[in-house]
Design a protein around this motif. Structure first.
Motif, PDB file in Angstrom:
ATOM      1  N   VAL A  20       0.858  -1.180   0.000  1.00 33.09           N
ATOM      2  CA  VAL A  20       0.000   0.000   0.000  1.00 33.09           C
ATOM      3  C   VAL A  20       0.899   1.236   0.000  1.00 33.09           C
ATOM      4  O   VAL A  20       1.796   1.355   0.841  1.00 33.09           O
ATOM      5  CB  VAL A  20      -0.908   0.005   1.252  1.00 33.09           C
ATOM      6  CG1 VAL A  20      -1.831   1.228   1.238  1.00 33.09           C
ATOM      7  CG2 VAL A  20      -1.711  -1.287   1.328  1.00 33.09           C
ATOM      8  N   GLU A  68      11.644   2.460   4.052  1.00 32.31           N
ATOM      9  CA  GLU A  68      10.264   2.771   4.458  1.00 32.31           C
ATOM     10  C   GLU A  68       9.822   1.668   5.419  1.00 32.31           C
ATOM     11  O   GLU A  68       9.586   0.541   4.992  1.00 32.31           O
ATOM     12  CB  GLU A  68       9.320   2.784   3.242  1.00 32.31           C
ATOM     13  CG  GLU A  68       9.656   3.828   2.180  1.00 32.31           C
ATOM     14  CD  GLU A  68       8.604   3.913   1.062  1.00 32.31           C
ATOM     15  OE1 GLU A  68       7.656   3.095   1.043  1.00 32.31           O
ATOM     16  OE2 GLU A  68       8.751   4.800   0.204  1.00 32.31           O
ATOM     17  N   GLU A  70       7.290  -0.451   7.573  1.00 32.08           N
ATOM     18  CA  GLU A  70       5.856  -0.715   7.406  1.00 32.08           C
ATOM     19  C   GLU A  70       5.402  -1.892   8.263  1.00 32.08           C
ATOM     20  O   GLU A  70       6.146  -2.850   8.452  1.00 32.08           O
ATOM     21  CB  GLU A  70       5.554  -1.027   5.924  1.00 32.08           C
ATOM     22  CG  GLU A  70       6.190   0.003   4.993  1.00 32.08           C
ATOM     23  CD  GLU A  70       5.527   0.209   3.656  1.00 32.08           C
ATOM     24  OE1 GLU A  70       4.530  -0.483   3.362  1.00 32.08           O
ATOM     25  OE2 GLU A  70       6.027   1.072   2.906  1.00 32.08           O
ATOM     26  N   ASP A  99      10.038  -1.406   3.073  1.00 27.96           N
ATOM     27  CA  ASP A  99       9.760  -1.284   1.643  1.00 27.96           C
ATOM     28  C   ASP A  99      10.907  -0.478   1.043  1.00 27.96           C
ATOM     29  O   ASP A  99      10.839   0.740   0.945  1.00 27.96           O
ATOM     30  CB  ASP A  99       8.398  -0.579   1.476  1.00 27.96           C
ATOM     31  CG  ASP A  99       8.096  -0.208   0.042  1.00 27.96           C
ATOM     32  OD1 ASP A  99       8.753  -0.734  -0.868  1.00 27.96           O
ATOM     33  OD2 ASP A  99       7.175   0.622  -0.160  1.00 27.96           O
ATOM     34  N   LYS A 120      10.689  -0.835  -6.856  1.00 29.61           N
ATOM     35  CA  LYS A 120      10.121  -1.428  -5.639  1.00 29.61           C
ATOM     36  C   LYS A 120      10.285  -2.946  -5.574  1.00 29.61           C
ATOM     37  O   LYS A 120      10.052  -3.534  -4.513  1.00 29.61           O
ATOM     38  CB  LYS A 120       8.613  -1.126  -5.579  1.00 29.61           C
ATOM     39  CG  LYS A 120       8.251   0.347  -5.406  1.00 29.61           C
ATOM     40  CD  LYS A 120       8.381   0.788  -3.964  1.00 29.61           C
ATOM     41  CE  LYS A 120       7.613   2.067  -3.685  1.00 29.61           C
ATOM     42  NZ  LYS A 120       7.730   2.464  -2.263  1.00 29.61           N
TER      43      LYS A 120
END
Ligand code: MG
Length: 219
Positions: A20, A68, A70, A99, A120
Motif C-alpha cells: 500500500v 520505508e 511498514e 519497503d 520497488k
C-alpha cells in the motif's frame, strides 16, 4: 522459494507481496502527493523477500535507496472479497517490513507515468521480520513504528495515523486480488524516509511485535 516464519516455528511460502502506497498523511506530504480516494496498491515479487540475518545489497543501478518501515500482515487462509468485519479470520500474523525503494528510479518513473516494478521489486527489496501471531497483538491500529539508521531515529509513526485502516485495506485488497495463504501485505510508511548507504546499520521496531536489524552493503 521465499518463505517467512510465523512464530514460534510455522513456515509459510510467500506468494505475492501486496503493498500500500501513500497511507500516512505526513509521508503523503513529504512526497508531495494528494490524498488518495482509495488505497494505492502495487506488488513486489516473492524474490524481494530478505529474511533477517541476510544483508541489504544496494543495486548498482540506483544512487538513492530509501528505507520505508511498514507494518506487515501474513495471510493465513486463502480468500477473496473479505468483509471488513471479518479480516482477522484470514490474517495469521503481524510483522515488520522495510519497503526499500530506489527513489531516483521511482522519480523518473512517476514523471513518465511508467510502472514501479524496478524501483520497488528488485531482489532484496523487502527485508522482513518473523511474524507474531495476530491474536497476541492487542490493537493493530495502536502500534508505534520506529526506524533507526546507525542509532539515529529517521522514522517515527503510529498505525493510528493510517489513512486507510487495516480492516478497510483487507476488504479493498481482497476485492481485487485473491489473497492466498502465505501472501504478505505491507501497509504504508510514515514520514522520514531517507537514503541509506553502504556500511549503514538499520533497526526497525514496531511496538507489540519486536525489532529487526540489517546491515547495508554495495552490490
Ligand atoms: Mg512503502
Amino acid at each position: 522459494m521465499a518463505s517467512v516464519i510465523l512464530l514460534p516455528d510455522q513456515k509459510f511460502q510467500v506468494g505475492k507481496i501486496v503493498c500500500v502506497g501513500i497511507n500516512y498523511s505526513d509521508h503523503m506530504k513529504e512526497m508531495g502527493n494528494e490524498k488518495p480516494e482509495k488505497p494505492v496498491l502495487f506488488l513486489k515479487p516473492s524474490t524481494s523477500i530478505l529474511n533477517e540475518g541476510a544483508t541489504i545489497k544496494l543495486p548498482n543501478y540506483s544512487k538513492e535507496v530509501h528505507h520505508e518501515i511498514e507494518l506487515a500482515l501474513l495471510v493465513g487462509t486463502t480468500a477473496r472479497n473479505i468483509r471488513r468485519s471479518e479480516w482477522k479470520t484470514y490474517i495469521s500474523g503481524a510483522g515488520i517490513a522495510i519497503d526499500l525503494t530506489l527513489r531516483d528510479i521511482q522519480r523518473e518513473a512517476r514523471k513518465k507515468g511508467l510502472p514501479w516494478s524496478v524501483c520497488k521489486g528488485f531482489d532484496g527489496a523487502c527485508p522482513i521480520s518473523s511474524f507474531k501471531p495476530l491474536n497476541t497483538i492487542s490493537d493493530i491500529q495502536k502500534l508505534a513504528l520506529t526506524l533507526q539508521v546507525n542509532k539515529q531515529i529517521r522514522q517515527q509513526g503510529n498505525t493510528s495515523e493510517m489513512i486507510f485502516a487495516v480492516d478497510h485495506l483487507i476488504e479493498y485488497i481482497s476485492g481485487i486480488f485473491t489473497l492466498e495463504r502465505g501472501d504478505v501485505i505491507i501497509t504504508g510508511t510514515p514520514a522520514g524516509v531517507s537514503p541509506v548507504t553502504s556500511g549503514d546499520h538499520i533497526t526497525a521496531e514496531i511496538s507489540g511485535i519486536g525489532s529487526m536489524s540489517f546491515t547495508v552493503v554495495s552490490d
